[in-house]
Design a protein around this motif. Structure first.
Motif, PDB file in Angstrom:
ATOM      1  N   GLU A 171       0.825  -1.207   0.000  1.00  0.00           N
ATOM      2  CA  GLU A 171       0.000   0.000   0.000  1.00  0.00           C
ATOM      3  C   GLU A 171       0.860   1.259   0.000  1.00  0.00           C
ATOM      4  N   GLY A 172       2.142   1.088   0.294  1.00  0.00           N
ATOM      5  CA  GLY A 172       3.018   2.250   0.354  1.00  0.00           C
ATOM      6  C   GLY A 172       2.632   3.219   1.453  1.00  0.00           C
ATOM      7  N   GLU A 173       2.085   2.684   2.548  1.00  0.00           N
ATOM      8  CA  GLU A 173       1.700   3.566   3.653  1.00  0.00           C
ATOM      9  C   GLU A 173       2.541   3.274   4.884  1.00  0.00           C
ATOM     10  N   ASN A 174       2.759   4.320   5.693  1.00  0.00           N
ATOM     11  CA  ASN A 174       3.441   4.112   6.964  1.00  0.00           C
ATOM     12  C   ASN A 174       2.607   3.194   7.847  1.00  0.00           C
ATOM     13  N   GLN A 175       3.284   2.369   8.625  1.00  0.00           N
ATOM     14  CA  GLN A 175       2.588   1.448   9.520  1.00  0.00           C
ATOM     15  C   GLN A 175       3.088   1.691  10.935  1.00  0.00           C
ATOM     16  N   CYS A 176       2.227   1.425  11.918  1.00  0.00           N
ATOM     17  CA  CYS A 176       2.763   1.420  13.274  1.00  0.00           C
ATOM     18  C   CYS A 176       2.175   0.255  14.048  1.00  0.00           C
ATOM     19  N   ILE A 177       2.955  -0.247  14.960  1.00  0.00           N
ATOM     20  CA  ILE A 177       2.495  -1.337  15.812  1.00  0.00           C
ATOM     21  C   ILE A 177       2.485  -0.790  17.233  1.00  0.00           C
ATOM     22  N   ILE A 178       1.300  -0.724  17.797  1.00  0.00           N
ATOM     23  CA  ILE A 178       1.168  -0.132  19.127  1.00  0.00           C
ATOM     24  C   ILE A 178       1.061  -1.270  20.137  1.00  0.00           C
ATOM     25  N   ILE A 179       2.057  -1.360  21.001  1.00  0.00           N
ATOM     26  CA  ILE A 179       2.068  -2.444  21.979  1.00  0.00           C
ATOM     27  C   ILE A 179       1.707  -1.858  23.329  1.00  0.00           C
ATOM     28  N   SER A 180       0.679  -2.399  23.954  1.00  0.00           N
ATOM     29  CA  SER A 180       0.343  -1.860  25.260  1.00  0.00           C
ATOM     30  C   SER A 180       0.129  -2.979  26.261  1.00  0.00           C
ATOM     31  N   GLY A 181       0.089  -2.597  27.509  1.00  0.00           N
ATOM     32  CA  GLY A 181      -0.038  -3.586  28.566  1.00  0.00           C
ATOM     33  C   GLY A 181       0.735  -3.103  29.762  1.00  0.00           C
ATOM     34  N   GLU A 182       0.478  -3.735  30.925  1.00  0.00           N
ATOM     35  CA  GLU A 182       1.138  -3.214  32.110  1.00  0.00           C
ATOM     36  C   GLU A 182       2.579  -3.704  32.206  1.00  0.00           C
ATOM     37  N   SER A 183       3.277  -3.169  33.192  1.00  0.00           N
ATOM     38  CA  SER A 183       4.683  -3.508  33.316  1.00  0.00           C
ATOM     39  C   SER A 183       4.850  -5.015  33.518  1.00  0.00           C
ATOM     40  N   GLY A 184       5.719  -5.615  32.733  1.00  0.00           N
ATOM     41  CA  GLY A 184       5.972  -7.054  32.862  1.00  0.00           C
ATOM     42  C   GLY A 184       5.061  -7.903  32.000  1.00  0.00           C
ATOM     43  N   ALA A 185       4.232  -7.279  31.175  1.00  0.00           N
ATOM     44  CA  ALA A 185       3.289  -8.046  30.362  1.00  0.00           C
ATOM     45  C   ALA A 185       3.936  -8.605  29.091  1.00  0.00           C
ATOM     46  N   GLY A 186       5.128  -8.118  28.776  1.00  0.00           N
ATOM     47  CA  GLY A 186       5.834  -8.665  27.609  1.00  0.00           C
ATOM     48  C   GLY A 186       5.910  -7.720  26.433  1.00  0.00           C
ATOM     49  N   LYS A 187       5.745  -6.413  26.680  1.00  0.00           N
ATOM     50  CA  LYS A 187       5.765  -5.447  25.579  1.00  0.00           C
ATOM     51  C   LYS A 187       7.132  -5.372  24.912  1.00  0.00           C
ATOM     52  N   THR A 188       8.155  -5.235  25.755  1.00  0.00           N
ATOM     53  CA  THR A 188       9.483  -5.039  25.184  1.00  0.00           C
ATOM     54  C   THR A 188       9.940  -6.294  24.440  1.00  0.00           C
ATOM     55  N   GLU A 189       9.633  -7.459  25.013  1.00  0.00           N
ATOM     56  CA  GLU A 189       9.992  -8.695  24.315  1.00  0.00           C
ATOM     57  C   GLU A 189       9.290  -8.725  22.958  1.00  0.00           C
TER      58      GLU A 189
ATOM     59  N   TYR B  87      -2.322  -3.556  16.448  1.00  0.00           N
ATOM     60  CA  TYR B  87      -2.318  -3.549  17.903  1.00  0.00           C
ATOM     61  C   TYR B  87      -1.857  -4.852  18.512  1.00  0.00           C
ATOM     62  N   VAL B  88      -0.999  -4.739  19.507  1.00  0.00           N
ATOM     63  CA  VAL B  88      -0.662  -5.895  20.322  1.00  0.00           C
ATOM     64  C   VAL B  88      -1.046  -5.530  21.754  1.00  0.00           C
ATOM     65  N   ARG B  89      -1.958  -6.299  22.335  1.00  0.00           N
ATOM     66  CA  ARG B  89      -2.392  -6.030  23.701  1.00  0.00           C
ATOM     67  C   ARG B  89      -1.799  -7.106  24.601  1.00  0.00           C
ATOM     68  N   CYS B  90      -0.883  -6.688  25.470  1.00  0.00           N
ATOM     69  CA  CYS B  90      -0.167  -7.674  26.284  1.00  0.00           C
ATOM     70  C   CYS B  90      -0.829  -7.847  27.647  1.00  0.00           C
ATOM     71  N   ILE B  91      -0.898  -9.093  28.065  1.00  0.00           N
ATOM     72  CA  ILE B  91      -1.486  -9.398  29.365  1.00  0.00           C
ATOM     73  C   ILE B  91      -0.443 -10.098  30.224  1.00  0.00           C
ATOM     74  N   LYS B  92      -0.431  -9.694  31.496  1.00  0.00           N
ATOM     75  CA  LYS B  92       0.484 -10.326  32.430  1.00  0.00           C
ATOM     76  C   LYS B  92      -0.348 -11.269  33.280  1.00  0.00           C
ATOM     77  N   PRO B  93      -0.217 -12.580  33.075  1.00  0.00           N
ATOM     78  CA  PRO B  93      -1.158 -13.522  33.686  1.00  0.00           C
ATOM     79  C   PRO B  93      -1.019 -13.677  35.210  1.00  0.00           C
ATOM     80  N   ASN B  94       0.149 -13.345  35.760  1.00  0.00           N
ATOM     81  CA  ASN B  94       0.256 -13.399  37.237  1.00  0.00           C
ATOM     82  C   ASN B  94       1.316 -12.425  37.704  1.00  0.00           C
ATOM     83  N   SER B  95       1.313 -12.128  38.980  1.00  0.00           N
ATOM     84  CA  SER B  95       2.258 -11.133  39.490  1.00  0.00           C
ATOM     85  C   SER B  95       3.535 -11.783  40.021  1.00  0.00           C
TER      86      SER B  95
END
Ligand SMILES: Nc1ncnc2c1ncn2[C@@H]1O[C@H](COP(=O)(O)OP(=O)(O)O)[C@@H](O)[C@H]1O
Ligand SMILES: [Mg+2]
Length: 994
Positions: free
Chosen positions: A95-113, A608-616
């Motif tokens: 499509e020749g369009e800019n793309q973005c991937i928005i990763i969200s979730g709380e700390s430790g949910a796996g966003k950076t990975e 969108y990537v929605r990260c969930i942290k299943p336990n603390s």
């Protein structure tokens, strides 16, 4: 006949929540849970990917998996982070369009990975020229470096990012990474001076202390971790290790990464000395001075050590901490005097200095990375946003306020783009639709950022008042917002809290420290001290002024409005900020960054990537129901599911739908020239046996909507089968095609909505290839690599510019309204000095253009035309007889064009067709010679070809940097091209899969 086999043994629950038989929150939870327990951490909700942290290595990453996901449509394969990455990349290309991937979730949910896997995927599926490899390496190596300086062990995550990051990778026209940019947000600098019990300071400090050699320890005056106040302040016995993190190895990696991003050894030394000085600053204590209220440094020797590490004068260091210069008056009458600081004030200045130095150092490192991957031109990008998720703590301060503010705005984009737009489209198309209610959080975003009366503006205003303090601030908030739906005041005796009703829940903010943190002042004395240092690093980081990323026009409008509407508080009018004098508060700067981030995100197609942290407890595969339910709720997953469920997984205009599927209908094959909507009705009418049209399909005003993916699989399968049958009928060439399942697979993989030229393309390819053989066979040796000619190569628009508005407009302007782009590709051009220059070539039905890209301008232009050669001006095209890729286009009455490209076969074949067509059957003349004489701007020149047995040196002037089969060397009056023996000129190329 799906071409990709799913691992059916592991098909637990549903892969896409829109396929749940019962739609309820509990069945959503249950599905996520049973999949999670089986190690299936990815589940989709339509295009949104839900990712659950497994807290163990699952063996689902790496090259084999990457190959499985490459070029596949998401309907074909189980959900995966690679699938999102692939989708973004494919969309960018097609499509020749800019793309973005928005990763969200709380700390430790796996966003950076997740963000790292995305980078790894992109690096792995793109090209490997030397420069592309360098860029990819730098992008990948920037990670350990940023993590060393920006990550820390927290109670929630042993490797928690303490900053937000938006990483953009820029791609060249061929789809390979050519550079990038990292934007960092709000480093948690308070961690430098203090940490919660059980948490650590930033990794780099421990790396330095544990990883340094004895000699380094001496050079930097390092102590052991337990001897530093800043590492032990809040814990009886500090926390110096983190599970799963080896600081010694980390230090080696950090040093290596520094090298890769261009931080050389002398600079590394300055960085380490600065880090040591920051730690030692924390050990400085102060005594009350003998005279008056002032203070003095207790340990002069320590002060000397710090001063020498920082390259500053020890006496000035002390005076900058224990006194403050204050100026009064103006102009010539200005007078400056020194105010002694109390012990507390001196400690405050010390800590502020340590924090500022560290955070400026962090910014500097990001700038260094950016410099090493900076690209001057602007191309299409994929941005990956890895930013701290919502934070609701016991005690929420200014930092949480900022973090939650950015999450609130991100949620707004999510709502806008997934819930609102989708529903609006149904209404527009007249689809029967029961609207799904969702929480629109715009009012909450306004509460925070609206001008002139929003929390951030009021905070800035209060910071301008000399007598403004946290208490006056909260009074002001209560006064302005007591009736706001997203604000509540706290009726307690100690009135120091206010509540914001965020989309994710109510958050109590403690006002203590808000003004101070927003002012973020570092006394001038300390800035002057740092900029007088003999250490160039300190000077650089303290002198650096971040550019304000606001649109000047918008800012002017805001300012006008601001001065017209006035301040919330009249008394503040005298402080109307002007451009330069306006103190840059932390909140103001953050809001600026957020605005600019939103601008970038809105200019992209989001994923969108929605990260969930299943336990603390960071425990593998453990599922904490209430924690998960909480996250599902505030990530809005259920509402998202409702809209997707009630909605349609596929929508396409009638005409595009027909173009893709006309061949499967008895009544629409072999050609449908009637009304597209009628065609779609006829076609779908033939499928009533297999598809429950009433349930699955709705016809809008211009589009067809299909509810579930299954009918789509059916349509795709039918289409593949049909193409296959047709191929068989067409004869022998097609036998080969039939054997090559890859082609079907590729077809199925292309996003269904997209038009595609299907089997016609294959037929065209075979024709063109035979033609190319007739041009080159018996005339020119074949390049060993070119024998692998791919069918896809014959599409011609290698740069995907057919739908680029600016290209189309430019060609029309240059050539008239009928101009159509036929070919686009990158080439090398030989300059008048016989140097290789990069150009792109655009070919229409009657003209060749050479262009060079530049930074896009406001009017949308992104390239300049260098040369325009009408076909009628072409005299002939010359080649060598060897296997190199040079050729000269000889031009009547002008200097010639000497070019090189490894796509010459395609270029020349298509060009010769276009040429004949335009010039009424006239044939383009080709010459094959041992050396080619031509004219450049300076006069006569020549390409001399020499056959050699081996190529020893890599020539910098060589167009093919990567394992060249020929090299070029500029001589005074000619270009010498050394060529390895190729394949016999009689050999034929074959079509193979790519
Ligand atoms: N996909 C995954 N596979 C295995 N472990 C993971 C995965 N995602 C996260 N983890 C584990 O969880 C930890 C925290 O993840 P991280 O991405 O740092 O969280 P966040 O950035 O959301 O705070 C990682 O250090 C890693 O141990
Ligand atoms: Mg992180």
């Amino acid at each position: 006949m799906a071409t990709f086999k799913r691992d059916l043994t592991k098909n637990v629950g549903v892969e896409d929540l829109i396929m749940l038989t019962e739609v309820s929150e509990s069945s959503l939870h249950e599905n996520l849970k049973i999949r999670y327990k089986e190690g299936l951490i990815y589940t989709s909700i339509g295009p949104v990917l839900v990712s659950m942290n497994p807290y163990k290595q699952l063996g689902i990453y790496g090259n084999d998996q990457i190959n499985l996901y490459k070029g596949k449509h998401e309907f074909e394969i189980p959900p995966h982070i690679y699938s999102i990455a692939d989708k973004a990349y494919r969309a960018l290309r097609s499509e020749g369009e800019n793309q973005c991937i928005i990763i969200s979730g709380e700390s430790g949910a796996g966003k950076t990975e997740a963000s790292k896997y995305i980078m790894q995927y992109i690096a792995s599926i793109t090209g490997s020229s030397t420069e592309v490899e360098r860029v990819k390496k730098t992008i990948l190596e920037s990670n350990p470096l940023l993590e060393a300086f920006g990550n820390a062990k927290t109670l929630r995550n042993n490797n928690s990012s303490r900053f937000g990051k938006y990483m953009e990778i820029q791609f060249n026209l061929g789809g390979d990474p050519e550079g990038g940019k990292i934007t960092n947000y709000l480093l948690e600098k308070s961690r430098v001076i203090n940490q919660t019990q059980g948490e650590r300071n930033f990794h780099i400090f421990y790396q330095l202390l544990k990883g340094s050699s004895e000699e380094e320890k001496k050079t930097y005056n390092l102590l052991s971790p337990d001897q530093y106040h800043y590492l032990t302040r809040n814990a009886s016995n500090g926390c110096f290790t983190a599970d799963g993190i080896d600081d010694q190895i980390g230090f080696k990696q950090t040093k290596n990464a520094m090298k890769v991003v261009g931080i050389d050894e002398p600079l590394q030394k300055e960085i380490f000395a600065t880090l040591s000085a920051i730690l030692l600053l924390g050990n400085l204590s102060f005594n009350k001075s003998a005279s008056g209220n002032g203070s003095v440094i207790s340990d002069k020797k320590l002060a000397n050590t710090i001063a020498s590490l920082m390259g500053v004068d020890a006496i000035v260091l002390e005076s900058s901490l224990v006194s403050r210069q204050i100026s009064t008056g103006q102009g010539a009458r200005i007078s400056t005097y020194s105010v002694p600081q109390t012990v507390e004030q001196a400690m405050y200045a010390r800590d502020a200095f340590a924090k500022a130095t560290y955070s400026k150092l962090f910014d500097f490192i990001v700038r260094k990375i950016n410099q090493s991957i900076e690209v001057k031109t602007i191309g299409k990008v994929i941005g990956v946003l890895d930013i701290y998720g919502f934070e609701i703590f016991e005690n929420n301060s200014f930092e949480q306020f900022c973090i939650n503010y950015v999450n609130e705005t991100l949620q707004q984009i999510f709502i806008d783009l997934t819930l609102k737009t989708e529903q609006e489209e149904y209404v527009q198309e007249g689809i029967t639709w029961i609207p799904v209610q969702y929480i629109n959080n715009k009012a909450c975003v306004d509460l925070i950022e609206k001008k002139p009366i929003g929390i951030l503006s009021l905070l800035d205003e209060e910071c301008l008042f000399p007598e403004g303090n946290d208490q006056t601030m909260i009074d002001k908030l209560n006064k302005h917002f007591s009736n706001h739906t997203h604000y509540s005041k706290v009726e307690r005796q100690k009135n120091s809290q206010f509540i914001i009703n965020h989309y994710a829940g109510k958050v109590f903010y403690n006002i203590d420290g808000f003004l101070d943190k927003n002012r973020d002042t570092l006394f001038n004395d300390l800035v002057t001290l740092a900029t007088s240092s003999s250490c160039s690093l300190l000077v650089e980081i303290f002198k650096y002024v971040p550019p304000l990323e606001v649109d000047p026009e918008q800012e002017k409008k805001n300012r006008d409005k601001f001065s017209k509407n006035g301040f919330a508080n009249n008394a503040a009018k005298t402080f109307i900020p002007t451009d330069k004098k306006r103190p840059i508060t932390a909140g103001f700067q953050f809001k600026n960054q957020v605005t600019s981030l939103l601008k970038s995100l809105y200019s992209c197609s989001p994923h969108y990537v929605r990260c969930i942290k299943p336990n603390s407890n960071m425990r593998a595969l453990e599922w904490d129901q209430s924690k998960c339910a909480e996250q599902v709720a505030y990530l809005g997953l259920f509402e998202n599911l409702l809209v997707r469920r009630a909605g349609y997984c596929y929508r396409q205009t009638f005409s595009k739908f027909m173009r893709r599927y006309y061949m499967i209908g008895k009544s629409t094959w072999p050609k449908w020239s009637g009304d597209a909507e009628k065609g779609v009705n006829l076609l779908m009418g033939e499928l009533t046996q297999e598809i429950n049209i009433k349930e699955e399909v709705q016809y809008g005003k211009t589009k067809i909507f299909i509810r579930n993916p299954q009918p789509l699989f059916l349509l795709e399968d039918k289409r593949n089968k049909r193409l296959n049958d047709l191929a068989t009928k067409i004869g022998s060439v097609w036998k080969m095609y039939k054997q090559r399942k890859w082609y079907l697979r590729t077809l199925a993989a292309i996003k269904i909505q997209r038009t595609y030229r299907g089997w016609l393309l294959v037929r065209e390819c075979v024709k063109l290839k035979n033609q190319s053989i007739s041009i080159f066979q018996n005339n020119k040796e074949r390049n060993r690599q070119s024998i692998k000619l791919s069918k896809a190569a014959f599409i011609g628009d290698f740069l995907s510019l057919t739908r680029d508005n600016y290209t189309t407009a430019t060609l029309k302007r240059e050539e008239g309204p009928n101009a159509v782009l036929q070919l686009s590709l990158n080439v090398s051009k030989v300059s008048r000095h016989h140097k290789i220059q990069k150009r792109s070539l655009l070919v229409t039905n009657e003209t060749i253009f050479t262009i060079t890209p530049h930074k896009p301008k406001k009017d949308g232009s992104w390239f300049a035309i260098k040369r325009k050669v009408p076909f009628s001006a072409i005299e002939k095209i010359s080649f060598s007889k060897l296997s190199d890729d040079f050729f000269v286009i000889h031009i009547i009455n002008e200097h010639d064009l000497c070019l090189e490209t490894n796509k010459k076969t395609v270029l020349i074949t298509l060009l010769s067709n276009l040429y004949s067509k335009h010039l009424n059957g006239k044939e383009l003349v080709f010459e094959f010679k041992d050396s080619i004489q031509y004219r450049n701007q300076k006069g006569p020149s020549e390409l001399k070809f020499v056959k050699v047995d081996s190529i020893h040196e890599k020539s910098s002037n060589s167009p093919q940097a990567n394992s060249p089969s020929f090299t070029a060397k500029a001589e005074k009056n000619y270009l010498k091209v050394c060529v390895l023996p190729g394949l016999s000129s009689e050999s034929k190329s074959i079509l193979i899969e790519k």
